[in-house]
Design an enzyme around this catalytic site. Structure first.
Site, mmCIF file in Angstrom:
data_model
loop_
_atom_site.group_PDB
_atom_site.id
_atom_site.type_symbol
_atom_site.label_atom_id
_atom_site.label_comp_id
_atom_site.label_asym_id
_atom_site.label_seq_id
_atom_site.Cartn_x
_atom_site.Cartn_y
_atom_site.Cartn_z
ATOM 1 N N ASP A 11 0.812 59.396 0.664
ATOM 2 C CA ASP A 11 0.898 58.460 -0.461
ATOM 3 C C ASP A 11 0.549 57.033 -0.024
ATOM 4 O O ASP A 11 0.729 56.667 1.134
ATOM 5 C CB ASP A 11 2.315 58.505 -1.042
ATOM 6 C CG ASP A 11 2.380 57.915 -2.434
ATOM 7 O OD1 ASP A 11 1.333 57.871 -3.117
ATOM 8 O OD2 ASP A 11 3.478 57.500 -2.852
ATOM 9 N N ASN A 59 -1.205 64.670 -10.899
ATOM 10 C CA ASN A 59 -2.239 63.656 -10.620
ATOM 11 C C ASN A 59 -3.494 63.857 -11.470
ATOM 12 O O ASN A 59 -4.314 62.943 -11.599
ATOM 13 C CB ASN A 59 -2.656 63.664 -9.149
ATOM 14 C CG ASN A 59 -1.600 63.187 -8.180
ATOM 15 O OD1 ASN A 59 -1.553 63.629 -7.034
ATOM 16 N ND2 ASN A 59 -0.739 62.272 -8.602
HETATM 17 C C1 IPE Z 1 -1.614 59.484 -3.159
HETATM 18 O O1 IPE Z 1 -2.102 58.170 -3.209
HETATM 19 C C2 IPE Z 1 -2.752 60.463 -3.223
HETATM 20 C C3 IPE Z 1 -3.076 60.937 -4.564
HETATM 21 C C4 IPE Z 1 -2.366 60.813 -5.614
HETATM 22 C C5 IPE Z 1 -4.320 61.654 -4.694
HETATM 23 P P1 IPE Z 1 -1.925 57.323 -4.516
HETATM 24 O O2 IPE Z 1 -3.168 57.332 -5.299
HETATM 25 O O3 IPE Z 1 -0.710 57.784 -5.249
HETATM 26 O O4 IPE Z 1 -1.686 55.856 -3.958
HETATM 27 P P2 IPE Z 1 -0.592 54.838 -4.486
HETATM 28 O O5 IPE Z 1 0.745 55.486 -4.254
HETATM 29 O O6 IPE Z 1 -0.861 54.595 -5.921
HETATM 30 O O7 IPE Z 1 -0.791 53.642 -3.628
HETATM 31 C C1 IPE Z 2 2.364 62.436 -4.542
HETATM 32 O O1 IPE Z 2 2.064 61.091 -4.755
HETATM 33 C C2 IPE Z 2 1.088 63.228 -4.610
HETATM 34 C C3 IPE Z 2 0.203 63.081 -3.469
HETATM 35 C C4 IPE Z 2 0.430 62.363 -2.397
HETATM 36 C C5 IPE Z 2 -1.008 63.836 -3.553
HETATM 37 P P1 IPE Z 2 2.201 60.421 -6.209
HETATM 38 O O2 IPE Z 2 1.775 59.020 -6.036
HETATM 39 O O3 IPE Z 2 1.485 61.238 -7.202
HETATM 40 O O4 IPE Z 2 3.761 60.548 -6.486
HETATM 41 P P2 IPE Z 2 4.671 59.692 -7.478
HETATM 42 O O5 IPE Z 2 3.982 59.660 -8.806
HETATM 43 O O6 IPE Z 2 4.805 58.326 -6.861
HETATM 44 O O7 IPE Z 2 5.978 60.415 -7.490
HETATM 45 MG MG MG Z 3 1.306 57.316 -5.136
#
Ligand code: IPE
Ligand code: IPE
Ligand code: MG
Length: 217
Positions: A11, A59
């Site tokens: 994340d 996502n």
């Molecule tokens: C996690 O990175 C990976 C995916 C969801 C594909 P994020 O896209 O959630 O990155 P932040 O948490 O918004 O910085």
């Molecule tokens: C979890 O990250 C999913 C991945 C890292 C692929 P998210 O960014 O989607 O999680 P939340 O929404 O902060 O819980």
């Molecule tokens: Mg995230």
């Protein structure tokens, strides 16, 4: 002890890009590079299995530009990975485009001869759905047998999950490997995923070494 199986909730990619003055979707390319650094070091250290959360089913409601950047990074990785990790995907890959599914088949086939560390990539994965699906398959067999259930989880065959590391500062599992993490050690790092280095992988292993596992005993 070296964990047999370690998982990462990767994340913080979007925030990393924003912090560097780029649009959020630019974070995923850099996230892919971090994955190669971390997995490479864990492989050297003798970890048997690595699982990573690349995209949750939830996502899929992200903006289009973000999703295309994630899928582009996945396809690029699948087409260009010729290393020594054995790559497997889990999650609902068939629901994604043919381009993605074909590239997944490709890298899985190409790396299936690798005998060492496996890298298991969760793409369009949600643990709750996976659990319900496995339970249904087991129930459909007539009698609900735990072995039948376990062998129907998408992580069947992987070693027991010893540790889950989440980067990006949030302290939650976000629907990742909920059944498997029952007795896993949890580690939360404030670092954003694209900043992860080989030294950070070592730090996770050092943290695991310090943990005292009791399994209720
Ligand atoms: C996690 O990175 C990976 C995916 C969801 C594909 P994020 O896209 O959630 O990155 P932040 O948490 O918004 O910085
Ligand atoms: C979890 O990250 C999913 C991945 C890292 C692929 P998210 O960014 O989607 O999680 P939340 O929404 O902060 O819980
Ligand atoms: Mg995230």
């Amino acid at each position: 002890m070296i964990p047999r199986h370690i998982a990462f909730i990767m994340d913080g990619n979007g925030r990393w890009a924003q912090a560097h003055g780029m649009p959020r979707y630019e974070g995923y390319k850099h996230g892919l590079e971090a994955l190669l650094r971390v997995a490479g070091r864990l492989e050297q250290r003798g970890v048997g299995a690595i699982s990573v959360f690349a995209l949750s089913t939830e996502n899929l409601s992200r903006p289009k530009d973000e999703l295309s950047a994630i899928f582009d990074a996945v396809i690029k990785f699948n087409k260009t990975y010729f290393g020594t990790l054995r790559i497997n995907y889990f999650g609902d890959i068939d629901a994604l485009s043919d381009d993605i599914a074909d590239s997944v088949d490709d890298v899985e086939r190409r790396t299936s001869i690798n005998k060492g560390t496996s890298l298991n990539i969760a793409l369009n994965y949600g643990a709750q759905t996976d659990i319900v699906h496995a339970a249904k398959l087991a129930a459909d067999k007539g009698s609900f047998l735990e072995d039948e259930f376990l062998s129907s989880l998408s992580t069947a065959g992987l070693p027991p999950l010893d540790m889950v590391v989440r980067t990006g500062g949030e302290r939650r599992l976000s629907n990742f490997m909920l059944y498997e993490s029952a007795y896993a050690e949890l580690m939360f790092m404030d670092k954003l995923w694209p900043d992860m280095t080989a030294d950070d992988a070592d730090a996770a292993l050092a943290e695991f070494e310090k943990r005292v596992r009791k399994f209720g005993k």
